[in-house]
Write a protein that holds these residues in place. Structure first.
Motif, short mmCIF file in Angstrom:
data_model
loop_
_atom_site.label_atom_id
_atom_site.label_comp_id
_atom_site.label_asym_id
_atom_site.label_seq_id
_atom_site.Cartn_x
_atom_site.Cartn_y
_atom_site.Cartn_z
N UNK A 174 37.39 2.15 3.92
CA UNK A 174 38.28 2.12 5.08
C UNK A 174 39.51 1.25 4.84
N UNK A 175 39.86 1.04 3.59
CA UNK A 175 41.01 0.19 3.30
C UNK A 175 42.31 0.79 3.82
N UNK A 176 42.39 2.12 3.86
CA UNK A 176 43.60 2.74 4.41
C UNK A 176 43.76 2.39 5.89
N UNK A 177 42.66 2.38 6.63
CA UNK A 177 42.72 1.99 8.04
C UNK A 177 43.11 0.52 8.17
N UNK A 178 42.57 -0.33 7.31
CA UNK A 178 42.92 -1.74 7.35
C UNK A 178 44.40 -1.94 7.05
N UNK A 179 44.93 -1.17 6.11
CA UNK A 179 46.34 -1.29 5.76
C UNK A 179 47.22 -0.91 6.96
N UNK A 180 46.84 0.15 7.67
CA UNK A 180 47.59 0.52 8.87
C UNK A 180 47.52 -0.57 9.93
N UNK A 181 46.36 -1.20 10.04
CA UNK A 181 46.19 -2.26 11.05
C UNK A 181 47.06 -3.47 10.72
N UNK A 182 47.12 -3.84 9.46
CA UNK A 182 47.92 -5.02 9.08
C UNK A 182 49.41 -4.76 9.22
N UNK A 183 49.83 -3.51 9.22
CA UNK A 183 51.25 -3.19 9.34
C UNK A 183 51.72 -3.13 10.78
N UNK A 184 50.81 -3.19 11.74
CA UNK A 184 51.21 -3.18 13.14
C UNK A 184 51.87 -4.49 13.52
N UNK A 185 52.94 -4.39 14.30
CA UNK A 185 53.67 -5.59 14.72
C UNK A 185 52.80 -6.47 15.58
N UNK A 186 52.73 -7.75 15.23
CA UNK A 186 51.93 -8.69 15.98
C UNK A 186 50.45 -8.64 15.67
N UNK A 187 50.03 -7.74 14.78
CA UNK A 187 48.61 -7.64 14.46
C UNK A 187 47.91 -6.60 15.32
N UNK A 188 46.98 -5.89 14.73
CA UNK A 188 46.25 -4.86 15.45
C UNK A 188 45.35 -5.48 16.52
N UNK A 189 45.10 -4.71 17.57
CA UNK A 189 44.27 -5.19 18.68
C UNK A 189 42.80 -5.17 18.28
N UNK A 190 42.10 -6.22 18.63
CA UNK A 190 40.68 -6.37 18.35
C UNK A 190 39.95 -6.63 19.66
N UNK A 191 38.86 -5.92 19.87
CA UNK A 191 38.00 -6.17 21.03
C UNK A 191 36.62 -6.57 20.54
N UNK A 192 35.99 -7.43 21.32
CA UNK A 192 34.69 -7.99 20.94
C UNK A 192 33.70 -7.74 22.08
N UNK A 193 32.53 -7.23 21.73
CA UNK A 193 31.46 -7.01 22.69
C UNK A 193 30.17 -7.60 22.13
N UNK A 194 29.25 -7.90 23.03
CA UNK A 194 27.99 -8.49 22.60
C UNK A 194 27.15 -7.50 21.79
N UNK A 195 27.27 -6.22 22.13
CA UNK A 195 26.55 -5.16 21.42
C UNK A 195 27.39 -3.90 21.49
N UNK A 196 27.04 -2.94 20.68
CA UNK A 196 27.80 -1.69 20.65
C UNK A 196 27.68 -0.97 21.98
N UNK A 197 28.83 -0.62 22.54
CA UNK A 197 28.86 0.04 23.83
C UNK A 197 28.75 -0.89 25.01
#
Length: 389
Positions: A228-251
Motif C-alpha cells: 500500500x505504499x502508493x496509497x501512503x505516497x498519496x496521503x503524504x502529498x496531501x496539503x496539511x497531511x492526510x486525515x486520520x480517524x481513530x476508533x477503539x475497534x473496527x466499526x
C-alpha cells in the motif's frame, strides 16, 4: 383329450392377457432410472448484494498504538533522601511545578561556605587593587621601583583568578542545591509513584520517582504494508497531511481525529511494513498512551467507482471471480480489482463483466457451480424473490 386341449388354450389366453397388462403399465409408467435422471438438485441458498456505482473514499485501515507526544521518567539528579512528594498519582501538572524535594541541609551549608570564601577573596582583591593604584602613583613620582608595581599587579591578577574560581565553586554548589527540588520538565500527567518519602533516591534508579507523559496532543503510531505504499505516497502529498480517524475497534465510534505527521525512512525488512505517525487533536480522556486502536487513514477518493462487497470476490489460480445471480441461476464472472479494503472492492469495468445493479453472491459461494440454481435469502435467512432482468 378335448378337455385337455381346452385347458391349454385357456392358460395361453391368461398368459397373453397378463403380458399385455404388464406391457401397458411399463409403457405408461416411467422407470426408476428415468425418475432419477429427471430429478433436479435443490437450489443452493445464498445471500446477495448489489453492485453499485459510487464515489469511493480511499482509506487504509491498520491497528495502531496511542503514544504520548513526550514521555519522561522523572529521576533525582543527585543522591539524597526523599523528604517530600508534592503530587497526586494521575494528576495533571504544569511545566516547572515542584514534584518532590530532597534533603538539602548539607548542600545549603556548602553554598554558605562557598559564599563566605568568595567574600573573603573579594575583600583581598579589593585591597590589592587599591594597593596597586597607590604603587602606580609612587612609580610615577619615582618613589618606588617598577618591580614593586609589577609584583602588585601579579598579586591582583592572582586574586582575580582565585575569585573567579571561587565563583565557579559557588555556582556548582548552588546547582547541586537546585537538584534537591525536582520539577516537571513539561506539562503532562504523572503516573503511579515509584518511591515513598524516607527512601534514598539515586540518578541510577531505573524506575525513577514517577513517569510523566504529555497527553495533549497525543500521537498514534501504525504500520502500512508495503503493498500500500502508493496509497501512503498519496496521503503524504496531501496539503496539511492526510486525515486520520481513530476508533477503539473496527466499526466503532470515532474517538479522535488527526493528521498524518510523518513516516519512517525505510520499510522494515522483517515485517515488510512502513511505520507512520499521526498527531491527534485533543480528545479529552477518551484515549490513553499505550492503548491499541483501529486507525483509518484517508488516502484520497475515486469518483464513479464500480464497487461490490469484499465478501463477493473470490481468488483462485485463474484470478479473482464473483458469482452473479441471473434469473435464479449462478454465473461465474471474472473481475479485476483496482482497489480494495476490508469492506468493499473497486473493480475495472469490463464489456462482459459486472455492471451496476447486478446481484452478486456474498455468502454461500462454496456450493455453487456454473448454471446452478440458487435460492436468495434475506438477512433473516428466509427466501425472497429477486428481480429478474
Amino acid at each position: 383329450m378335448r378337455a385337455l386341449t381346452d385347458l391349454r388354450w385357456n392358460n395361453v389366453g391368461a398368459l397373453s392377457a397378463l403380458s399385455l397388462a404388464v406391457g401397458l403399465w411399463w409403457l405408461s409408467a416411467p422407470s426408476v432410472a428415468q425418475k432419477a435422471q429427471g430429478k433436479a438438485p435443490p437450489p443452493v441458498p445464498v445471500k446477495v448484494a448489489p453492485v453499485v456505482v459510487q464515489d469511493q473514499a480511499l482509506s487504509l485501515s491498520a491497528v495502531g498504538q496511542v503514544q504520548a507526544s513526550q514521555q519522561a521518567v522523572v529521576r533525582a539528579r543527585i543522591e539524597g533522601l526523599l523528604t517530600e512528594v508534592r503530587f497526586t498519582e494521575g494528576q495533571v501538572v504544569r511545566q516547572g511545578q515542584v514534584l518532590a524535594r530532597l534533603d538539602d541541609r548539607s548542600l545549603r551549608a556548602q553554598v554558605a561556605q562557598a559564599q563566605g570564601e568568595l567574600r573573603r577573596l573579594q575583600a583581598q582583591l579589593d585591597l590589592a587593587q587599591l594597593e596597586l593604584q597607590r604603587t602606580q602613583g609612587l612609580v610615577a613620582a619615582s618613589a618606588v621601583s617598577t618591580q614593586q608595581r609589577d609584583q602588585q599587579q601579579a598579586q591582583v591578577a592572582q586574586l582575580q583568578a582565585q575569585v573567579q574560581s571561587q565563583q565557579a565553586s559557588l555556582s556548582q554548589a548552588q546547582t547541586q542545591l537546585s537538584y534537591t527540588v525536582i520539577t516537571a520538565p513539561f506539562t503532562g500527567r504523572v503516573g503511579l509513584r515509584q518511591v515513598d518519602v524516607g527512601n534514598v533516591v539515586r540518578p541510577t534508579d531505573a524506575q525513577g520517582i514517577v513517569t510523566l507523559v504529555q497527553t495533549q496532543p497525543l500521537v498514534v503510531v501504525f504500520h502500512a504494508p508495503q503493498t500500500r505504499l502508493a496509497d501512503v505516497r498519496r496521503a503524504t502529498q496531501q496539503a496539511g497531511g492526510a486525515v486520520v480517524t481513530v476508533a477503539e475497534r473496527e466499526g466503532g465510534p470515532i474517538l479522535a481525529r488527526g493528521r498524518l505527521q510523518s513516516t519512517d525512512n525505510a520499510v522494515d525488512a522483517g515485517s515488510g511494513t512502513l511505520k507512520l505517525k499521526a498527531e491527534l487533536a485533543p480528545s479529552g480522556d477518551r484515549l490513553w498512551p499505550g492503548q491499541f486502536v483501529t486507525v483509518d487513514l484517508s488516502t484520497g477518493a475515486m469518483p464513479g467507482a464500480l464497487t461490490l462487497p469484499a465478501k463477493a470476490v473470490q481468488r483462485g489460480l485463474r484470478g479473482s471471480v464473483a458469482w452473479r445471480v441471473v434469473q435464479g441461476q449462478a454465473q461465474m464472472v471474472p473481475v479485476q480489482p483496482r482497489w480494495q479494503s476490508d469492506a468493499v472492492v473497486v473493480i475495472e469495468p469490463q464489456p462482459d463483466g459486472l455492471k451496476a445493479g447486478d446481484l452478486v453472491v456474498v455468502d454461500g459461494q462454496s456450493r455453487l457451480k456454473p448454471q446452478a440454481s440458487v435460492k436468495v435469502l434475506d438477512g433473516t435467512g428466509a427466501a425472497r424473490a429477486t428481480r429478474q432482468p
